[in-house]
Design an enzyme around this catalytic site. Sequence first.
Site, mmCIF file in Angstrom:
data_model
loop_
_atom_site.group_PDB
_atom_site.id
_atom_site.type_symbol
_atom_site.label_atom_id
_atom_site.label_comp_id
_atom_site.label_asym_id
_atom_site.label_seq_id
_atom_site.Cartn_x
_atom_site.Cartn_y
_atom_site.Cartn_z
ATOM 1 N N ASP A 158 -6.784 27.981 -18.252
ATOM 2 C CA ASP A 158 -7.005 29.087 -18.919
ATOM 3 C C ASP A 158 -6.303 30.390 -17.988
ATOM 4 O O ASP A 158 -5.785 29.997 -17.157
ATOM 5 C CB ASP A 158 -8.404 29.348 -19.390
ATOM 6 C CG ASP A 158 -9.277 29.466 -18.061
ATOM 7 O OD1 ASP A 158 -9.249 28.948 -17.167
ATOM 8 O OD2 ASP A 158 -10.262 30.495 -18.147
ATOM 9 N N HIS A 469 -4.493 20.010 -19.838
ATOM 10 C CA HIS A 469 -5.380 21.105 -20.600
ATOM 11 C C HIS A 469 -4.874 22.146 -19.667
ATOM 12 O O HIS A 469 -5.467 22.766 -18.918
ATOM 13 C CB HIS A 469 -6.797 20.820 -20.674
ATOM 14 C CG HIS A 469 -7.508 21.927 -21.394
ATOM 15 N ND1 HIS A 469 -7.574 21.864 -22.868
ATOM 16 C CD2 HIS A 469 -8.112 22.982 -21.067
ATOM 17 C CE1 HIS A 469 -8.286 22.736 -23.236
ATOM 18 N NE2 HIS A 469 -8.529 23.498 -21.968
ATOM 19 N N ASP A 515 -5.821 11.057 -21.440
ATOM 20 C CA ASP A 515 -4.643 11.935 -21.030
ATOM 21 C C ASP A 515 -4.159 12.724 -22.300
ATOM 22 O O ASP A 515 -3.194 12.256 -23.033
ATOM 23 C CB ASP A 515 -3.459 11.199 -20.302
ATOM 24 C CG ASP A 515 -2.409 12.288 -19.973
ATOM 25 O OD1 ASP A 515 -2.631 13.531 -19.858
ATOM 26 O OD2 ASP A 515 -1.262 11.705 -19.739
ATOM 27 N N GLU A 524 -8.233 19.105 -17.648
ATOM 28 C CA GLU A 524 -7.909 20.444 -17.094
ATOM 29 C C GLU A 524 -7.177 20.450 -15.566
ATOM 30 O O GLU A 524 -7.445 19.394 -15.086
ATOM 31 C CB GLU A 524 -8.855 21.427 -17.181
ATOM 32 C CG GLU A 524 -8.361 23.086 -17.050
ATOM 33 C CD GLU A 524 -9.319 23.880 -17.771
ATOM 34 O OE1 GLU A 524 -10.397 23.810 -18.465
ATOM 35 O OE2 GLU A 524 -9.114 25.010 -17.677
HETATM 36 O O1 9MR Z 1 -15.123 23.565 -12.632
HETATM 37 C C1 9MR Z 1 -16.169 23.955 -13.440
HETATM 38 C C2 9MR Z 1 -17.139 22.810 -13.635
HETATM 39 O O2 9MR Z 1 -17.596 22.631 -12.478
HETATM 40 C C3 9MR Z 1 -17.975 23.174 -14.879
HETATM 41 O O3 9MR Z 1 -18.981 22.106 -14.948
HETATM 42 C C4 9MR Z 1 -17.302 23.490 -15.987
HETATM 43 C C5 9MR Z 1 -18.157 23.867 -17.190
HETATM 44 O O4 9MR Z 1 -18.769 24.884 -16.967
HETATM 45 O O5 9MR Z 1 -16.333 24.684 -15.845
HETATM 46 C C6 9MR Z 1 -15.380 24.330 -14.824
HETATM 47 O O6 9MR Z 1 -14.507 25.706 -14.690
HETATM 48 C C7 9MR Z 1 -13.881 25.874 -15.799
HETATM 49 C C8 9MR Z 1 -14.159 27.277 -15.821
HETATM 50 O O7 9MR Z 1 -15.400 27.524 -16.367
HETATM 51 C C9 9MR Z 1 -13.228 28.142 -16.742
HETATM 52 N N1 9MR Z 1 -11.707 27.738 -16.239
HETATM 53 C C10 9MR Z 1 -11.525 26.472 -16.278
HETATM 54 C C11 9MR Z 1 -12.294 25.860 -15.254
HETATM 55 C C12 9MR Z 1 -11.973 24.204 -15.166
HETATM 56 O O8 9MR Z 1 -12.260 23.503 -16.215
#
Ligand code: 9MR
Length: 545
Positions: A158, A469, A515, A524
Amino acid sequence: MSIHYNQTGYDPRLPKKAVITGNGLNCMILNERDIGAFQQTGKKIDFDLSEPVFDEASGDTVRVLDFSALSKPGKYFIFADGEQAVIEIKEKPYHLLSNALLKGFYFQRCGCELPEKYAGPYRHGVCHVGKAVLVKNDGAIDSGTEIECAGGWHDAGDYGRYIAPAAAALGHLLYAYELFPEAFKDNINIPESGNGVPDILNECRYELEWMLKMQRADGGLYHKVTTRYFSGFIMPEDDKDDLYLFRVTHCSTAGFAASAAQAARVYKNFDAAFAAKLLEAAKKAWDWMEANPGFEAFTNPPEFRSGAYGDLSCEDELFWASAELYSVTGEERYLQALKKRLDSVDISEFGWRDTAGFGALCCLFVLKEKLEENLFSSIKERFLCAADSFLALTKKSGYSTALGADGYVWGSILPILNNAIAMICACQLTGDKNYRNAAQSQLDYLLGMNATGYSFVTGFGERAFRFPHHRPSFADGVDAPVPGLVSGGPNKRNPDMVTKALIPPDTPAAKFYIDYTPTASANEIAIYWNSPAVFVAAYFDGMYA
Ligand code: 9MR
Ligand code: ZN
């Protein structure tokens, strides 16, 4: 696919392993040049194939193929169960990898153009430079508070920019630089390359300059700057939604205090004025923490949906910050703060949520004899005890992965690389190569020696994952994803809707991966997954420099 191996290559001097999921029938290793010789003499290369072991995390029964005795550089074929894999033994196999993982941060830069000169086909236009306006807890807009805060790295797939993840990523990168400076001599073709400063520090400075903008005049750090919702899968310059700033939080402020203090130490030799500015900002953030003891965890205001990063405690960030500030200032109050929190934090964690491990690195590698002997040795003992538990996890796993079957969370690559970092540091502290060898297995995991058989770094390996992602990788019109990015990897704990729909529920944890671009919960990329990979790859790259 039954041969799981490190697809980037093996160092001639280090242990070499692959994992076989079949029965290991007709298992053989041959050098491509020896084919003729094999026909005539039947001469085979020595290896050791273990008895079958059950691997709980993947549900696989595996055999470990150990070919450590093989040290002559070259391409080799591994055969087993009628399948084959080509592996490579070569000098400095992680050199390009380490540079590419670092360059991954350049590709995440926000607020500037990435011209073709540095980004090649992955170029993008200027993005997210508008002012950001503050959102209050109830979701109302505080139009009186609007700031310019362009810059920094996009967090992940994102386009949000968040302080806590930034602090962790800087912790990994700056410690990688402080502990293994010899691994960071190359120019990686970024705009600052050749300015006399190592590129890892040039790249980190881009993030630090942005973090400085996120500090309020009273010292507190805004939690994040993002749009209201995650954008569609478009290029960053096409994401024109309004930018919002979210309230000052304790964990962001304390995490920033730690990073900025560490950076003050690191940049002192390159730019004294910048270092002084960082130190002043770090102290101000620390003072804000002392003046504002009331902790309240961050949650998104209603109708705002970007990443929450809602850490529930900032004792660990404060511990880390106290160590860094003590190392730079020598002031007694920071030492007292360090002692106060030492017993209550987990000093082997290096993540966006739990950060006390960075404080431990400061104590063990920077402060060292500046600490009383008792204090130093108790920290060392606790740290080694944690490293031993990671060693035990590695031994228990069929794939030599330092993670229990229940550890496959969102971003499981983080605990795996986290534990590799702890074991690398344990090896540095004791000289015990068992730690180093177990850490190597985690790098092998990253590069393909895992139950999915994918290399989790884009562009590295015959079966490198291809569909992260990651908005730019999707929208840029280039077939190959942006190179040097690390996947979060299998996540059984909290799969998103798409993953749930596509993967059968009884799939073992270490295989809960697909994937496919829409799967945010397992595929992601994120800056704080790239950064521990930089640490580990740089260590193995720099070892013989
Ligand atoms: O890395 C984060 C993970 O530990 C959490 O479980 C997850 C859900 O809340 O969010 C991950 O972080 C994401 C963030 O909220 C937004 N940007 C992308 C991050 C990676 O997926
Ligand atoms: Zn941007």
